[in-house]
Enzyme design. Sequence first.
Site, PDB file in Angstrom:
ATOM      1  N   ASP A 112      76.702  20.732  45.420  1.00  0.00           N
ATOM      2  CA  ASP A 112      76.545  21.771  44.424  1.00  0.00           C
ATOM      3  C   ASP A 112      76.868  23.181  44.927  1.00  0.00           C
ATOM      4  O   ASP A 112      76.408  24.170  44.395  1.00  0.00           O
ATOM      5  CB  ASP A 112      74.937  21.532  44.127  1.00  0.00           C
ATOM      6  CG  ASP A 112      74.204  22.037  45.586  1.00  0.00           C
ATOM      7  OD1 ASP A 112      73.036  21.877  45.419  1.00  0.00           O
ATOM      8  OD2 ASP A 112      74.942  22.165  46.555  1.00  0.00           O
ATOM      9  N   ASP A 151      77.419  22.033  52.661  1.00  0.00           N
ATOM     10  CA  ASP A 151      76.730  21.440  51.391  1.00  0.00           C
ATOM     11  C   ASP A 151      77.315  20.043  51.542  1.00  0.00           C
ATOM     12  O   ASP A 151      78.192  19.388  52.045  1.00  0.00           O
ATOM     13  CB  ASP A 151      77.510  22.075  50.304  1.00  0.00           C
ATOM     14  CG  ASP A 151      77.225  21.397  48.957  1.00  0.00           C
ATOM     15  OD1 ASP A 151      78.023  21.643  47.865  1.00  0.00           O
ATOM     16  OD2 ASP A 151      76.338  20.575  48.753  1.00  0.00           O
ATOM     17  N   ASP A 154      72.793  22.491  52.725  1.00  0.00           N
ATOM     18  CA  ASP A 154      71.495  21.779  52.422  1.00  0.00           C
ATOM     19  C   ASP A 154      71.030  21.009  53.948  1.00  0.00           C
ATOM     20  O   ASP A 154      72.018  21.115  54.632  1.00  0.00           O
ATOM     21  CB  ASP A 154      71.657  20.821  51.181  1.00  0.00           C
ATOM     22  CG  ASP A 154      73.070  19.848  51.261  1.00  0.00           C
ATOM     23  OD1 ASP A 154      73.488  20.142  50.395  1.00  0.00           O
ATOM     24  OD2 ASP A 154      73.152  19.320  52.402  1.00  0.00           O
ATOM     25  N   ASP A 163      58.811  35.778  60.972  1.00  0.00           N
ATOM     26  CA  ASP A 163      59.539  36.874  60.388  1.00  0.00           C
ATOM     27  C   ASP A 163      58.607  38.283  60.213  1.00  0.00           C
ATOM     28  O   ASP A 163      57.308  37.962  59.909  1.00  0.00           O
ATOM     29  CB  ASP A 163      59.524  36.381  58.660  1.00  0.00           C
ATOM     30  CG  ASP A 163      60.417  37.247  57.999  1.00  0.00           C
ATOM     31  OD1 ASP A 163      61.652  37.412  58.328  1.00  0.00           O
ATOM     32  OD2 ASP A 163      59.912  37.663  56.908  1.00  0.00           O
ATOM     33  N   ASP A 183      61.353  28.887  60.729  1.00  0.00           N
ATOM     34  CA  ASP A 183      61.123  30.071  60.353  1.00  0.00           C
ATOM     35  C   ASP A 183      59.702  30.306  59.570  1.00  0.00           C
ATOM     36  O   ASP A 183      59.300  29.863  58.527  1.00  0.00           O
ATOM     37  CB  ASP A 183      62.226  30.800  59.378  1.00  0.00           C
ATOM     38  CG  ASP A 183      62.532  32.089  59.623  1.00  0.00           C
ATOM     39  OD1 ASP A 183      63.707  32.574  59.657  1.00  0.00           O
ATOM     40  OD2 ASP A 183      61.603  32.957  59.766  1.00  0.00           O
ATOM     41  N   HIS A 242      71.157  36.287  60.585  1.00  0.00           N
ATOM     42  CA  HIS A 242      71.458  36.467  59.040  1.00  0.00           C
ATOM     43  C   HIS A 242      71.294  37.673  58.531  1.00  0.00           C
ATOM     44  O   HIS A 242      71.660  37.809  57.139  1.00  0.00           O
ATOM     45  CB  HIS A 242      70.649  35.235  58.472  1.00  0.00           C
ATOM     46  CG  HIS A 242      69.388  35.603  58.513  1.00  0.00           C
ATOM     47  ND1 HIS A 242      68.647  35.601  59.751  1.00  0.00           N
ATOM     48  CD2 HIS A 242      68.390  36.000  57.603  1.00  0.00           C
ATOM     49  CE1 HIS A 242      67.315  36.100  59.624  1.00  0.00           C
ATOM     50  NE2 HIS A 242      67.350  36.374  58.298  1.00  0.00           N
ATOM     51  N   ASP A 243      70.939  38.637  59.171  1.00  0.00           N
ATOM     52  CA  ASP A 243      70.755  40.173  58.753  1.00  0.00           C
ATOM     53  C   ASP A 243      71.561  40.987  59.239  1.00  0.00           C
ATOM     54  O   ASP A 243      71.636  42.077  58.964  1.00  0.00           O
ATOM     55  CB  ASP A 243      69.126  40.772  59.045  1.00  0.00           C
ATOM     56  CG  ASP A 243      68.061  39.824  58.479  1.00  0.00           C
ATOM     57  OD1 ASP A 243      66.933  39.785  59.018  1.00  0.00           O
ATOM     58  OD2 ASP A 243      68.226  39.094  57.327  1.00  0.00           O
ATOM     59  N   GLU A 289      59.746  38.301  65.116  1.00  0.00           N
ATOM     60  CA  GLU A 289      60.645  39.091  64.911  1.00  0.00           C
ATOM     61  C   GLU A 289      60.041  40.359  64.593  1.00  0.00           C
ATOM     62  O   GLU A 289      59.146  40.434  63.748  1.00  0.00           O
ATOM     63  CB  GLU A 289      61.522  38.895  63.323  1.00  0.00           C
ATOM     64  CG  GLU A 289      62.647  39.779  63.126  1.00  0.00           C
ATOM     65  CD  GLU A 289      62.763  39.905  61.592  1.00  0.00           C
ATOM     66  OE1 GLU A 289      61.804  39.836  60.624  1.00  0.00           O
ATOM     67  OE2 GLU A 289      63.775  40.341  61.180  1.00  0.00           O
ATOM     68  N   ASN A 317      75.813  17.731  48.749  1.00  0.00           N
ATOM     69  CA  ASN A 317      75.968  17.028  47.560  1.00  0.00           C
ATOM     70  C   ASN A 317      76.818  17.888  46.589  1.00  0.00           C
ATOM     71  O   ASN A 317      76.270  17.735  45.301  1.00  0.00           O
ATOM     72  CB  ASN A 317      74.512  16.818  47.079  1.00  0.00           C
ATOM     73  CG  ASN A 317      73.600  18.425  46.930  1.00  0.00           C
ATOM     74  OD1 ASN A 317      74.367  19.251  47.526  1.00  0.00           O
ATOM     75  ND2 ASN A 317      72.712  18.282  46.262  1.00  0.00           N
TER      76      ASN A 317
HETATM   77  O1  TEU Z   1      64.105  40.910  58.114  1.00  0.00           O
HETATM   78  C1  TEU Z   1      63.125  41.792  58.479  1.00  0.00           C
HETATM   79  C2  TEU Z   1      63.788  43.156  58.333  1.00  0.00           C
HETATM   80  O2  TEU Z   1      63.634  43.952  59.362  1.00  0.00           O
HETATM   81  C3  TEU Z   1      65.015  43.371  57.558  1.00  0.00           C
HETATM   82  O3  TEU Z   1      64.614  44.394  56.681  1.00  0.00           O
HETATM   83  C4  TEU Z   1      66.117  43.728  58.642  1.00  0.00           C
HETATM   84  O4  TEU Z   1      65.510  44.947  59.234  1.00  0.00           O
HETATM   85  C5  TEU Z   1      67.306  44.306  57.925  1.00  0.00           C
HETATM   86  O5  TEU Z   1      67.635  43.238  56.655  1.00  0.00           O
HETATM   87  C6  TEU Z   1      68.520  44.421  59.101  1.00  0.00           C
HETATM   88  O6  TEU Z   1      68.584  45.866  59.249  1.00  0.00           O
HETATM   89  C7  TEU Z   1      63.272  39.542  57.930  1.00  0.00           C
HETATM   90  C8  TEU Z   1      64.312  38.549  57.545  1.00  0.00           C
HETATM   91  O7  TEU Z   1      65.038  38.289  58.781  1.00  0.00           O
HETATM   92  C9  TEU Z   1      65.037  38.951  56.354  1.00  0.00           C
HETATM   93  O8  TEU Z   1      66.195  38.056  55.883  1.00  0.00           O
HETATM   94  C10 TEU Z   1      64.006  39.163  55.233  1.00  0.00           C
HETATM   95  O9  TEU Z   1      64.722  39.483  53.981  1.00  0.00           O
HETATM   96  C11 TEU Z   1      62.971  40.212  55.565  1.00  0.00           C
HETATM   97  O10 TEU Z   1      62.451  39.839  56.779  1.00  0.00           O
HETATM   98  C12 TEU Z   1      61.900  39.970  54.445  1.00  0.00           C
HETATM   99  O11 TEU Z   1      61.494  38.607  54.942  1.00  0.00           O
HETATM  100 CA    CA Z   2      73.995  21.211  48.515  1.00  0.00          CA
END
Ligand code: TEU
Ligand code: CA
Length: 553
Positions: free
Chosen positions: A25, A21, A29, A199, A98, A324-325, A250, A23
């Site tokens: 908040d 971050d 960012d 995605d 992305d 991130h998933d 993906e 700024n």
């Molecule tokens: O993720 C697609 C996806 O297959 C996810 O549902 C994933 O299988 C699960 O979260 C992990 O087991 C992509 C993006 O990476 C995810 O952040 C998004 O939420 C999703 O698509 C919808 O855009």
């Molecule tokens: Ca910020």
Amino acid sequence: MNKHWWREAVVYQVYPRSFQDSNKDGIGDLDGVRQRLDYIKKLGVDVIWLNPIYRSPNDDNGYDISNYQAIMPDFGTMADFDALLKEAHAKGLKIVMDLVVNHTSDEHHWFMESRKSKDNPYRDYYIWQDPVDGHAPNDWKSSFSGSAWQFDDTTGQYYLHLFSKKQPDLNWRNPKVRNSVFDMMSWWLDKGIDGFRMDVINLISKTKEFAPTAEHPVPRQPANGPHVHEYLEEMNQKVLSKYDIMTVGETPGVHPDDALKYAGFNSHELDMVFQFEHMGVDSDKELGKWRPHQWQLTNLKRIMSKWQTELNGKAWNSLYWNNHDQPRVVSRFGNDSPEFRVRSAKMLGAVLHFQQGTPYIYQGEEIGMTNVMNFNSIEDYKDIESRNAYRDLVEQHQVLTNDQMIAALHHSSRDNARTPMQWDDSVNAGFTPEGVDPWIQLNANYDTVNVKAALADPESVFYFYQKMNTLRKQYPIITYGDYTLLDPDDEQTWTYTREFEGQKLTLTANFSKDTITRDYAAAPANTNLILSNYDDDQGSTLRPYEVKVYLTK
Ligand code: TEU
Ligand code: CA
């Protein structure tokens, strides 16, 4: 310029909301990312993949886009993006964006128009179906729990959303949709970005017949549909082929034979894909990640070795443990106790990075960040997938108790990857100033697990990853060598070789906290030990989470 520069590259994934971050908040960012470019460069990576930064109501943290050519105000302005891109390029770092075009936000003007009437010019930008016997058109499920169909009163039809209700699926059968997407992609590429992560790109083609499906339900989704390769060939011909970029799709639910179509050296679609098979080794057949199982190393090795051998010479692998998933790999496949966290994080990094393919490092992986265990109420979790699953499995259907679901969230929630990056041991870990509430709580271990401590410790995970990135540039065998698995049936070790132009690299790793002996763990004749997570080499004795990499002289 090497046409396939991305085969020799290492990618660092930044989840901007949780990175830095700038700024005050409490939200990461773009200026925050720019301030940290020297850190990213120091790691020795070549590319930054930014999770979505476009305008969005953040129902799914930016994966619900309401304007593809504007920056989310939380993250800053287009000028901030331009400054980031310019400075990254000046430092020799590429930026991959992305691309989320399986669906938009329901606040995108295309959908706002589409839902107004059946004869609106944008109606066919989305997938509308009449009710069947007063119900949803079929039994497809959303990834975020419940039906994949939402009834819309205005026109008395259902629209499809494979993810949240606020993420209506685009209708890729409509050439206007395809061309609108292609124009937007060209617009970003003309700004000078270096590629796209795409995605759920293998979900964009839906079977026309929306007949109820008898197969495995949750989340029953139309992956690898009938026209997906036509659409991607068109995208490649009209857009991608015109630029020197990298693309990674993906693709949940793909097997190597699918990947050869999406990313084969002779396919004209994408450069590589993210497969998910290795991410399923601890999942339950019925409840998936919400009933995590003990996993078998032999299963993990089999899957990843299959991808190595079946793509070798035909397509290019992506290599990842984290994103991130996914939960943090040191907690999932390693050992995040104070005694073994660093050792096992290094071991896991080496096992992945010495395979053939482009490695992806997710922010915090390079300092051994762990799953977050100080979230003990569903209120602590922000991720729509986690919160919807809790409502579905605990509150609505009593499939799991609160305690069972909290334990499952500790193991599997996407928020394990989304707690703020841990820069130092000050309050809020330097992510945002003291006194500012971050958008999501930090992992309580930031006082010991942080960048400042890592940079001050020559034995840290950071310098081990930095060393691996250096070795990759030094030895082409790491990029191009043929992979062979040596110990398929061993539940404690993973040993493989790479061979290239007469050279042989041997990696052996102990996935257990036991000290064990294996004949094949001793130094092969005429080799040098080029990397280890211990200070010395005890031959055929492997210590807890020990990894060694030998290279022929
Ligand atoms: O993720 C697609 C996806 O297959 C996810 O549902 C994933 O299988 C699960 O979260 C992990 O087991 C992509 C993006 O990476 C995810 O952040 C998004 O939420 C999703 O698509 C919808 O855009
Ligand atoms: Ca910020």
